[in-house]
Design a protein around this motif. Sequence first.
Motif, mmCIF file in Angstrom:
data_model
loop_
_atom_site.group_PDB
_atom_site.id
_atom_site.type_symbol
_atom_site.label_atom_id
_atom_site.label_comp_id
_atom_site.label_asym_id
_atom_site.label_seq_id
_atom_site.Cartn_x
_atom_site.Cartn_y
_atom_site.Cartn_z
ATOM 1 N N ILE A 100 76.473 5.200 52.713
ATOM 2 C CA ILE A 100 75.998 5.668 51.409
ATOM 3 C C ILE A 100 75.187 6.946 51.562
ATOM 4 O O ILE A 100 75.340 7.907 50.798
ATOM 5 C CB ILE A 100 75.176 4.565 50.712
ATOM 6 C CG1 ILE A 100 76.096 3.408 50.310
ATOM 7 C CG2 ILE A 100 74.446 5.121 49.489
ATOM 8 C CD1 ILE A 100 75.362 2.184 49.799
ATOM 9 N N THR A 107 84.496 2.594 47.437
ATOM 10 C CA THR A 107 84.284 1.318 48.117
ATOM 11 C C THR A 107 84.715 1.509 49.576
ATOM 12 O O THR A 107 84.686 2.617 50.076
ATOM 13 C CB THR A 107 85.071 0.191 47.424
ATOM 14 O OG1 THR A 107 86.437 0.565 47.307
ATOM 15 C CG2 THR A 107 84.530 -0.076 46.029
ATOM 16 N N GLU A 126 77.539 -4.919 43.657
ATOM 17 C CA GLU A 126 77.691 -5.963 44.676
ATOM 18 C C GLU A 126 79.087 -6.560 44.543
ATOM 19 O O GLU A 126 79.477 -7.017 43.478
ATOM 20 C CB GLU A 126 76.622 -7.044 44.479
ATOM 21 C CG GLU A 126 76.596 -8.108 45.564
ATOM 22 C CD GLU A 126 77.702 -9.132 45.437
ATOM 23 O OE1 GLU A 126 78.328 -9.432 46.488
ATOM 24 O OE2 GLU A 126 77.950 -9.636 44.319
ATOM 25 N N VAL A 156 79.709 -2.233 47.272
ATOM 26 C CA VAL A 156 79.346 -2.674 48.622
ATOM 27 C C VAL A 156 79.631 -4.162 48.780
ATOM 28 O O VAL A 156 79.259 -4.966 47.918
ATOM 29 C CB VAL A 156 77.855 -2.396 48.918
ATOM 30 C CG1 VAL A 156 77.567 -2.596 50.401
ATOM 31 C CG2 VAL A 156 77.468 -0.982 48.488
ATOM 32 N N GLU A 202 74.294 1.169 54.215
ATOM 33 C CA GLU A 202 73.303 2.167 53.827
ATOM 34 C C GLU A 202 73.545 3.514 54.496
ATOM 35 O O GLU A 202 73.268 4.576 53.919
ATOM 36 C CB GLU A 202 71.882 1.668 54.108
ATOM 37 C CG GLU A 202 71.588 1.353 55.568
ATOM 38 C CD GLU A 202 71.769 -0.117 55.883
ATOM 39 O OE1 GLU A 202 70.864 -0.703 56.519
ATOM 40 O OE2 GLU A 202 72.827 -0.657 55.513
ATOM 41 N N ALA A 261 71.150 5.399 48.006
ATOM 42 C CA ALA A 261 72.001 5.842 46.900
ATOM 43 C C ALA A 261 71.294 6.858 46.003
ATOM 44 O O ALA A 261 71.956 7.569 45.235
ATOM 45 C CB ALA A 261 72.459 4.650 46.070
ATOM 46 N N PHE A 304 70.599 -3.292 42.805
ATOM 47 C CA PHE A 304 72.008 -3.200 42.447
ATOM 48 C C PHE A 304 72.153 -3.392 40.938
ATOM 49 O O PHE A 304 71.459 -4.208 40.336
ATOM 50 C CB PHE A 304 72.820 -4.252 43.195
ATOM 51 C CG PHE A 304 73.288 -3.791 44.560
ATOM 52 C CD1 PHE A 304 74.647 -3.702 44.846
ATOM 53 C CD2 PHE A 304 72.382 -3.427 45.536
ATOM 54 C CE1 PHE A 304 75.081 -3.271 46.086
ATOM 55 C CE2 PHE A 304 72.797 -2.989 46.787
ATOM 56 C CZ PHE A 304 74.161 -2.914 47.063
ATOM 57 N N ALA A 331 79.256 6.092 41.856
ATOM 58 C CA ALA A 331 78.840 4.702 42.077
ATOM 59 C C ALA A 331 79.433 4.203 43.385
ATOM 60 O O ALA A 331 80.464 4.700 43.852
ATOM 61 C CB ALA A 331 79.286 3.808 40.923
ATOM 62 N N TYR A 332 78.750 3.213 43.966
ATOM 63 C CA TYR A 332 79.174 2.630 45.235
ATOM 64 C C TYR A 332 79.424 1.136 45.067
ATOM 65 O O TYR A 332 78.608 0.433 44.466
ATOM 66 C CB TYR A 332 78.084 2.814 46.300
ATOM 67 C CG TYR A 332 77.629 4.241 46.495
ATOM 68 C CD1 TYR A 332 78.319 5.110 47.322
ATOM 69 C CD2 TYR A 332 76.477 4.706 45.846
ATOM 70 C CE1 TYR A 332 77.884 6.422 47.509
ATOM 71 C CE2 TYR A 332 76.039 6.012 46.018
ATOM 72 C CZ TYR A 332 76.749 6.864 46.849
ATOM 73 O OH TYR A 332 76.319 8.162 47.021
ATOM 74 N N CYS A 347 74.800 0.966 42.358
ATOM 75 C CA CYS A 347 75.490 0.192 43.393
ATOM 76 C C CYS A 347 76.020 -1.099 42.771
ATOM 77 O O CYS A 347 75.351 -1.716 41.947
ATOM 78 C CB CYS A 347 74.542 -0.145 44.536
ATOM 79 S SG CYS A 347 73.992 1.286 45.494
ATOM 80 N N MET A 350 70.023 0.136 50.764
ATOM 81 C CA MET A 350 71.224 0.747 50.189
ATOM 82 C C MET A 350 70.920 1.465 48.886
ATOM 83 O O MET A 350 71.368 2.589 48.661
ATOM 84 C CB MET A 350 72.294 -0.319 49.986
ATOM 85 C CG MET A 350 72.820 -0.890 51.287
ATOM 86 S SD MET A 350 73.897 -2.329 51.029
ATOM 87 C CE MET A 350 74.162 -2.845 52.738
ATOM 88 N N THR A 351 70.155 0.823 48.009
ATOM 89 C CA THR A 351 69.830 1.477 46.736
ATOM 90 C C THR A 351 68.924 2.675 46.960
ATOM 91 O O THR A 351 69.001 3.668 46.233
ATOM 92 C CB THR A 351 69.180 0.487 45.749
ATOM 93 O OG1 THR A 351 68.031 -0.123 46.356
ATOM 94 C CG2 THR A 351 70.167 -0.596 45.340
#
Length: 442
Positions: A296, A288, A161, A309, A293, A154, A184, A306-307, A159, A150-151
């Motif tokens: 994203i 959100t 959590e 997750v 992933e 991104a 994250f 920013a995400y 990210c 995921m990162t």
Amino acid sequence: MSRSTAWDHPCTSLFTDHYELTMLQAALHSGAAHRRSVFEAFARRLPDGRRYGIVAGTGRLLEGIQNFRFGEDELAFLERNHVVNRETLDYLANYRFSGDVWGYPEGEAYFPHSPVLIVESTFAEACILETYILSVLNHDTAIASAASRMTSAAGGRPCIEMGSRRTHEESATAAARAAVIAGFGSTSNLEAGRRFGLKTVGTAAHSFTLLHDSERDAFAAQIEAFGPETTLLVDTYDVETAVRTAVELAGDKLGAVRLDSGDLVTQAQWVRELLDNLGNTGTRIVVTSDLDEYAIAALQSAPVDAYGVGTSLVTGSGAPTASMVYKLVSRSNDAGEFVPVAKAAKNKASVGGRKYALRKLNEHGTATQELVGIGHPPEDDGNDRQLLQQFIKNGELLPGWTGQEGVIRARERHDAAMAELPSVVRRLQRGEPAIPTVYEED
């Protein structure tokens, strides 16, 4: 990261399976319980289609091994339920791990058959740690491996959590820790912040807006309580109206707006345009809503800052376990000599012998191979990196691997490992492991 508060770790000895103590009692009876033994934790394969994994949980595990004791309550339970006999109870009453533990440091990349953890002690001491070791490593490694993907997707955007409500309360704190190790920037979980020194963040839910007589009243209350730099949730009713109201109340100092539904790509684009037209070029957009992933990656072209997750992260994004196993690979014979041992069952075979591992690097410093020596360290050509580090020596925990220091160190290791791996690891398409694992035998 903020300063963490010490956490009083509970006894971990019953975080195990009944059959561990069955083996212990039988081995005490046969006299083999005190044979010197080497156990190894490894995964035979990566989750389907994944190209690499990230080791996590080691710091929590090491602390747990230090607290692996059988106190009065634990012994009374075992005796009351006739789990083991008196001889075994007496052994457990004095149990304290006194061996050595080696392994890949947290944050390190691993591949099929990488010797992620090596435990050297008597059979009795190492055997009863099996379930505890696997439960920690399998969970945390699965989360860190998903978080790393995921990162990576991104591309430098932070990210957050926020999956605590989608898993067990203790799993939630462990997941937050694993996520931060894999890149994250923060977590919504306050207990994880307390235990591990993680940065915690939080905005507001739709219920906060619905509580008030109007969205304007809700926004005004939050801004008055936290200042204009706060993040406002703008999709409870009409997004455009909410953004305009937020800017009217907070001005150009509005910290961020959060989008939690709809077509996030399209919505982020026109919200960005609206914010800029209103003079809020510095107001960030946080998205959100069931991200993983792949979502994203799809948002890379959108003006997202920013995400957040949740569900996908704390469930390993489809791979909730790293499928690691814990196998006896070497033990002493009656003469005191170590002999390799291995399971030979079809489809579940293991490789006997104590392992040593290094990562082969080319002239550009890019990893090309996971080289595992059996019974001896593989030859380093001068441009390679040793992977195994010692965590426990003669039962004593070595410094630097646990607590907040351990998390910081693990995050740095993750960043360095990712920079060292070939670029194929950043592809989300299904594929083979990024580098092969090769055994070097005597």
